[in-house]
Design an enzyme around this catalytic site. Structure first.
Site, PDB file in Angstrom:
ATOM      1  N   ILE A  83     -72.138 -95.758 -31.899  1.00 20.02           N
ATOM      2  CA  ILE A  83     -72.582 -96.430 -33.198  1.00 20.02           C
ATOM      3  C   ILE A  83     -73.299 -97.476 -32.947  1.00 20.02           C
ATOM      4  O   ILE A  83     -72.979 -98.460 -32.125  1.00 20.02           O
ATOM      5  CB  ILE A  83     -71.506 -96.596 -34.287  1.00 20.02           C
ATOM      6  CG1 ILE A  83     -71.765 -97.391 -35.343  1.00 20.02           C
ATOM      7  CG2 ILE A  83     -70.076 -97.278 -33.298  1.00 20.02           C
ATOM      8  CD1 ILE A  83     -70.661 -97.811 -36.410  1.00 20.02           C
ATOM      9  N   SER A  84     -74.554 -97.507 -33.615  1.00 19.08           N
ATOM     10  CA  SER A  84     -75.302 -98.669 -33.265  1.00 19.08           C
ATOM     11  C   SER A  84     -75.136 -99.993 -33.580  1.00 19.08           C
ATOM     12  O   SER A  84     -74.208-100.247 -34.417  1.00 19.08           O
ATOM     13  CB  SER A  84     -76.820 -98.376 -34.010  1.00 19.08           C
ATOM     14  OG  SER A  84     -77.217 -97.124 -33.791  1.00 19.08           O
ATOM     15  N   GLN A  85     -75.539-101.046 -32.672  1.00 15.07           N
ATOM     16  CA  GLN A  85     -75.281-102.458 -32.968  1.00 15.07           C
ATOM     17  C   GLN A  85     -76.032-102.799 -34.135  1.00 15.07           C
ATOM     18  O   GLN A  85     -77.131-102.504 -34.601  1.00 15.07           O
ATOM     19  CB  GLN A  85     -76.068-103.173 -31.661  1.00 15.07           C
ATOM     20  CG  GLN A  85     -75.898-104.584 -31.823  1.00 15.07           C
ATOM     21  CD  GLN A  85     -76.670-105.112 -30.652  1.00 15.07           C
ATOM     22  OE1 GLN A  85     -77.523-104.482 -30.016  1.00 15.07           O
ATOM     23  NE2 GLN A  85     -76.974-106.523 -30.642  1.00 15.07           N
ATOM     24  N   PRO A  86     -75.054-103.527 -35.075  1.00 17.56           N
ATOM     25  CA  PRO A  86     -75.587-104.002 -36.244  1.00 17.56           C
ATOM     26  C   PRO A  86     -76.836-104.885 -36.368  1.00 17.56           C
ATOM     27  O   PRO A  86     -77.545-104.558 -37.232  1.00 17.56           O
ATOM     28  CB  PRO A  86     -74.292-104.921 -36.688  1.00 17.56           C
ATOM     29  CG  PRO A  86     -73.152-104.249 -36.058  1.00 17.56           C
ATOM     30  CD  PRO A  86     -73.774-103.840 -34.816  1.00 17.56           C
TER      31      PRO A  86
ATOM     32  N   ARG B 289     -67.974-101.655 -41.820  1.00 17.94           N
ATOM     33  CA  ARG B 289     -68.143-100.792 -40.648  1.00 17.94           C
ATOM     34  C   ARG B 289     -66.930-100.331 -40.037  1.00 17.94           C
ATOM     35  O   ARG B 289     -66.914 -99.307 -39.292  1.00 17.94           O
ATOM     36  CB  ARG B 289     -69.086-101.801 -39.735  1.00 17.94           C
ATOM     37  CG  ARG B 289     -69.511-100.921 -38.329  1.00 17.94           C
ATOM     38  CD  ARG B 289     -70.397-102.137 -37.567  1.00 17.94           C
ATOM     39  NE  ARG B 289     -71.023-101.461 -36.499  1.00 17.94           N
ATOM     40  CZ  ARG B 289     -70.802-101.886 -35.194  1.00 17.94           C
ATOM     41  NH1 ARG B 289     -69.939-102.696 -34.839  1.00 17.94           N
ATOM     42  NH2 ARG B 289     -71.507-101.187 -34.107  1.00 17.94           N
TER      43      ARG B 289
END
Ligand code: SAH
Length: 222
Positions: A67-70, A41
């Site tokens: 950027i989206s949360q994992p 990431r």
């Protein structure tokens, strides 16, 4: 510092700790967790934020986007995959910097990703090249229209919230296919929920899951 393997805060060990946290939050599908562990990431976030790449949080990626949360990426993919071996032919709306597209690529036969902001699409292209992920086909456009030239899809996933189901996307879902999206408005904070649509012979079946917070799905391109 942005090397593929990374050191210190961007190392494989740091990434594994992130995956462990995602698992502790309830994601159990080993295929999804393995895909998360395999995508570096830190390559996808701004260099200045690389040391935070493996925190389980959304991070700014410029142009007012995140950027989206994992955990959310993993959760959406787990719900899309439930009871299936693969995501088949997948379409992502809102590629951003390409992180989720890279995770999807490890669990799909084919991946298409659409992004409305040209500059971000270029970043996605560059990031995917850096990690040598050549499976994702990218398109600059308004994802609300889907990608009729590649339809139908087994999987459609939206990375931006909308208060209404986009009709074109429903039509591009194959029978037996699934779509996942944050459903709800953006102004009304906290009013979005993850929504899964399954296309059955008799129609569309809708299931609601966790409360989430995403940037809005917008019209047109820039
Ligand atoms: N998938 C990204 C998250 C990106 S945030 C990740 O892996 O982190 C959501 C993205 O959706 C933004 O880049 C935004 O520009 C994009 N977006 C919003 N509306 C869109 C639309 N109609 N078509 C395509 N992309 C859209």
């Amino acid at each position: 510092m942005n090397a593929l393997n990374g050191i210190g805060m961007t190392s494989q060990r740091t990434r594994e700790r992130m995956v462990k946290r995602v698992r502790e939050q309830g994601v159990r599908d080993e295929k999804v967790l393995a895909a998360l562990a395999a995508v570096p990431r830190h390559v996808f976030v701004d260099e200045g934020l690389a040391h935070r790449a493996y925190e389980d949080t959304a991070l700014p990626l410029g142009h007012g986007q995140t950027i989206s949360q994992p955990y959310i990426v993993a959760r959406m993919i787990e719900l899309l995959l439930e009871g299936r071996r693969s995501l088949g032919k997948a379409l992502e709306i809102g590629a951003g910097c390409g992180y989720q597209a890279a995770v999807l690529a490890r669990l799909s036969e084919e991946v298409y990703a659409v992004e409305r902001i040209g500059a971000l699409l270029e970043r996605t292209k560059e990031n995917l090249r850096k990690i040598r992920e050549f499976k994702v086909r990218l398109k600059h456009g308004d994802g609300q229209l889907g990608l009729p030239e590649a339809a139908p899809f087994d999987t459609i996933v939206l990375a931006a919230a909308t208060p209404e189901l986009p009709e074109a996307l429903l039509q591009q879902l194959r029978e037996g296919g699934r779509m996942m999206l944050p459903l709800g408005s953006v102004s009304d904070s906290g009013a979005q929920v993850l929504c899964r649509i399954e296309r059955k012979p008799e129609g569309f079946e809708k299931t609601l899951f966790d409360a989430v917070r995403f940037v809005p799905l917008l019209s047109g391109v820039e």
